[in-house]
Design a protein around this motif. Structure first.
Motif, short mmCIF file in Angstrom:
data_model
loop_
_atom_site.label_atom_id
_atom_site.label_comp_id
_atom_site.label_asym_id
_atom_site.label_seq_id
_atom_site.Cartn_x
_atom_site.Cartn_y
_atom_site.Cartn_z
N ILE A 170 14.41 0.95 5.81
CA ILE A 170 14.82 -0.46 5.75
C ILE A 170 16.02 -0.49 4.82
O ILE A 170 15.88 -0.29 3.61
CB ILE A 170 13.69 -1.37 5.23
N GLY A 171 17.19 -0.70 5.38
CA GLY A 171 18.41 -0.62 4.57
C GLY A 171 18.53 0.77 4.00
O GLY A 171 18.49 1.75 4.74
N ASP A 172 18.63 0.87 2.67
CA ASP A 172 18.74 2.19 2.04
C ASP A 172 17.41 2.67 1.47
O ASP A 172 17.37 3.63 0.70
CB ASP A 172 19.83 2.18 0.97
N ALA A 173 16.31 2.02 1.84
CA ALA A 173 14.99 2.36 1.30
C ALA A 173 14.12 3.04 2.37
O ALA A 173 14.14 2.66 3.53
CB ALA A 173 14.29 1.11 0.78
N THR A 174 13.34 4.01 1.93
CA THR A 174 12.40 4.71 2.80
C THR A 174 10.98 4.34 2.39
O THR A 174 10.66 4.35 1.21
CB THR A 174 12.58 6.23 2.69
N ILE A 175 10.16 4.01 3.39
CA ILE A 175 8.73 3.79 3.17
C ILE A 175 8.00 4.87 3.96
O ILE A 175 8.25 5.04 5.16
CB ILE A 175 8.28 2.39 3.63
N MET A 176 7.13 5.60 3.29
CA MET A 176 6.33 6.63 3.92
C MET A 176 4.92 6.09 4.11
O MET A 176 4.43 5.32 3.29
CB MET A 176 6.28 7.89 3.05
N PHE A 177 4.26 6.52 5.20
CA PHE A 177 2.90 6.06 5.45
C PHE A 177 2.17 7.00 6.39
O PHE A 177 2.78 7.86 7.04
CB PHE A 177 2.89 4.62 5.98
N THR A 178 0.86 6.83 6.44
CA THR A 178 -0.01 7.63 7.28
C THR A 178 -1.22 6.81 7.68
O THR A 178 -1.48 5.76 7.09
CB THR A 178 -0.45 8.92 6.54
N ASP A 179 -1.95 7.29 8.68
CA ASP A 179 -3.21 6.66 9.04
C ASP A 179 -4.29 7.02 8.03
O ASP A 179 -4.36 8.17 7.57
CB ASP A 179 -3.67 7.14 10.42
N ALA A 180 -5.13 6.06 7.72
CA ALA A 180 -6.29 6.30 6.85
C ALA A 180 -7.27 7.22 7.59
O ALA A 180 -7.40 7.16 8.81
CB ALA A 180 -6.96 4.99 6.48
N THR A 181 -7.95 8.05 6.80
CA THR A 181 -8.99 8.93 7.33
C THR A 181 -10.18 8.87 6.38
O THR A 181 -10.10 8.23 5.33
CB THR A 181 -8.50 10.40 7.41
N GLU A 182 -11.26 9.56 6.72
CA GLU A 182 -12.40 9.62 5.79
C GLU A 182 -11.98 10.26 4.49
O GLU A 182 -12.39 9.84 3.41
CB GLU A 182 -13.56 10.39 6.42
N GLN A 183 -11.16 11.30 4.57
CA GLN A 183 -10.71 12.01 3.37
C GLN A 183 -9.73 11.18 2.55
O GLN A 183 -9.71 11.24 1.33
CB GLN A 183 -10.07 13.34 3.77
N PHE A 184 -8.89 10.41 3.26
CA PHE A 184 -7.87 9.60 2.60
C PHE A 184 -8.01 8.15 3.06
O PHE A 184 -7.40 7.74 4.03
CB PHE A 184 -6.46 10.12 2.92
N PRO A 185 -8.84 7.35 2.36
CA PRO A 185 -9.04 5.95 2.76
C PRO A 185 -7.79 5.12 2.52
O PRO A 185 -6.88 5.52 1.80
CB PRO A 185 -10.19 5.50 1.87
N ALA A 186 -7.76 3.95 3.13
CA ALA A 186 -6.61 3.04 3.02
C ALA A 186 -6.27 2.78 1.56
O ALA A 186 -7.16 2.56 0.73
CB ALA A 186 -6.90 1.74 3.75
N GLN A 187 -4.99 2.83 1.26
CA GLN A 187 -4.46 2.49 -0.06
C GLN A 187 -3.28 1.56 0.17
O GLN A 187 -2.26 1.99 0.70
CB GLN A 187 -3.99 3.73 -0.81
N ASN A 188 -3.46 0.33 -0.20
CA ASN A 188 -2.44 -0.66 0.07
C ASN A 188 -1.53 -0.86 -1.13
O ASN A 188 -1.78 -0.33 -2.20
CB ASN A 188 -3.11 -1.96 0.48
#
Length: 126
Positions: free
Chosen positions: A55-73
């Motif tokens: 978005i413009g000059d900014a990068t946002i990284m993300f992934t799908d939540a899993t049992e090992q890595f639950p959602a982190q907002n």
């Protein structure tokens, strides 16, 4: 001062979100903020292992939540050219209102909670 070798197109600090339904989050960011795909690595045909949006000059990284890595907002602050228009796009695409657009000392600003649990503080600078 540290001598860092940060790859071109990346910032020293970038948000990394773990969300439920990364594909829908991907679409939300494209529709609401005009984000463009920078990278997408799939775990399988339905699950994102790692994705990056610009978005413009900014990068946002993300992934799908899993049992090992639950959602982190996250709470995210973003400058936009049109606060009211972006607010409408966000609410039209599943976000709920935290604070409707209003004039503040620092610009026209609003807050929304997206369908993935992230808070976006949307601001049009004056």
């Amino acid at each position: 001062m540290e001598n860092l070798n940060i790859p071109a197109g990346y910032q020293r600090i970038m948000p990394y979100l773990i969300v439920k339904d990364a594909a829908a989050f991907f679409t939300f960011m494209q529709t609401v903020f005009g984000a463009t795909e920078k990278m997408k690595v799939m775990r399988d045909e339905h699950t994102y292992m790692h994705a990056e949006m610009q978005i413009g000059d900014a990068t946002i990284m993300f992934t799908d939540a899993t049992e090992q890595f639950p959602a982190q907002n996250a709470g995210l602050f973003i400058y936009v050219a049109d606060c009211d228009g972006t607010y409408k796009k966000a609410t039209d695409n599943g976000a709920s209102t935290i604070m409707p657009p209003a004039n503040q000392d620092y610009g026209r600003s609003c807050g929304v909670l997206d369908a993935f649990g992230n808070t976006w503080w949307i601001t049009q600078a004056v």
